[in-house]
Design an enzyme around this catalytic site. Sequence first.
Site, PDB file in Angstrom:
ATOM      1  N   ILE A   1       0.769  -1.298  -0.027  1.00 23.18           N
ATOM      2  CA  ILE A   1       0.056   0.000   0.134  1.00 23.18           C
ATOM      3  C   ILE A   1       0.861   1.235   0.035  1.00 23.18           C
ATOM      4  CG2 ILE A   1      -1.643   1.195   1.117  1.00 23.18           C
ATOM      5  CD1 ILE A   1      -3.043  -1.334   2.259  1.00 23.18           C
TER       6      ILE A   1
ATOM      7  N   GLY B   1       8.694  -5.245   2.621  1.00 20.78           N
ATOM      8  CA  GLY B   1       8.510  -4.425   1.428  1.00 20.78           C
ATOM      9  C   GLY B   1       9.621  -4.683   0.410  1.00 20.78           C
TER      10      GLY B   1
ATOM     11  N   TYR C   1      -1.776  -9.340  16.771  1.00 17.96           N
ATOM     12  CA  TYR C   1      -1.571  -8.446  15.652  1.00 17.96           C
ATOM     13  C   TYR C   1      -2.997  -7.517  15.998  1.00 17.96           C
ATOM     14  CZ  TYR C   1      -2.074  -6.386  11.025  1.00 17.96           C
ATOM     15  OH  TYR C   1      -1.947  -5.456   9.977  1.00 17.96           O
TER      16      TYR C   1
ATOM     17  N   LYS D   1      -2.745  -3.560  17.035  1.00 14.35           N
ATOM     18  CA  LYS D   1      -3.357  -2.456  16.005  1.00 14.35           C
ATOM     19  C   LYS D   1      -4.582  -1.691  16.953  1.00 14.35           C
ATOM     20  CE  LYS D   1      -1.202  -2.425  12.118  1.00 14.35           C
ATOM     21  NZ  LYS D   1      -0.705  -1.244  11.632  1.00 14.35           N
TER      22      LYS D   1
END
Length: 327
Positions: free
Chosen positions: A12, A36, A149, A153
């Site tokens: 993204i 990435g 996770y 978050k």
Amino acid sequence: MKAVITGGAGFIGSHLCDHLVAQGHEVIVLDDLSTGSLSNLSQLEGSTAFRFVQGDILDRELVDELVAEADAVFHLAAAVGVYNIVDNPLRSLRINLHGTENVVEAAVKHRVPYMIASTSEVYGKNDADGLKENDDRIYGSPTKSRWSYAAAKGLDELVAYVHGVESGVPCVITRFFNVVGPRQTGRYGMVVPRFVDQALSNEPITVYGTGTQRRCFGSVYDVVPTLTRLMDTPEAYNRAVNLGGREEISIKGLADRVVQLTGSTSAITYVDYEQAYGEGYEDMQRRYPDTSLAARLIGYEPTRDLNDIIDSIVQHRRSAHSVPEPV
Ligand code: UDP
């Protein structure tokens, strides 16, 4: 504007770099290249509007130094992908908790507007028909690694929100619902690029569990342009905003669709969750977004359906790599 994008070499993040540079902005990417890849940014190589810094969001000084020179921060760096979270629980937790804290604290210190990327995982096992931003979270035990996770978050959102309220610095929190598109890798679990790669190599398509679990996939091309618009919308500050697609599909249905759209000869094979992710894994049966808040705030309206999304990934895979990625 000069923007810092953490995680800008990711899926993204790299699309956001393209978008901002195309709009005439300057971009600094901070990325540790753990998941990435520089190939996601090769189209920006040589552009004077673009700078890449290889580094870790756990490095407070580096984060502070880069944020100090920015007009906006887009925080997309995170440990992502179910395989990654399950295989590296401690490192994932540290990055997702302390890394976000570093970014938010630097943004607030230098009074730079910030956006943090959250996720539909925060709703956990809530399978309501159209999850709204204020809906309850339903989690399994914290000792089941998948939930770390979602828990991290959720805390990230809280850190961003509380700092935003106390400091008055513009803060945007986005919850991405299974956002997919070209450049997403299947290496860390994401289902659509995995199915596409399996189909393009005519290998069995691995449906985990019964395949009756449902998801709603959103296009990166619909979601990315909304990020700057939310940053420009004061009514969007200090609240979470769902972003995703419209079409809900079972994972078995997705496998069929990918086979059909690629003309593949792949068979569909069912794999136990334990075999796929290890012992004690829990999946979400359903996750469908209500995006009416984003529609109200910025006129968000997804324009790409699932076939468009799958086609764009297939095209990218066919053009970018002569052989599909191993999955
Ligand atoms: N999944 C699958 N086969 C794969 C990878 C994933 O059936 O090769 C399933 C996974 O178990 C889940 C769904 O596809 O039910 C979406 O998985 P993903 O990791 O993409 O997203 P999330 O679970 O976070 O929604």
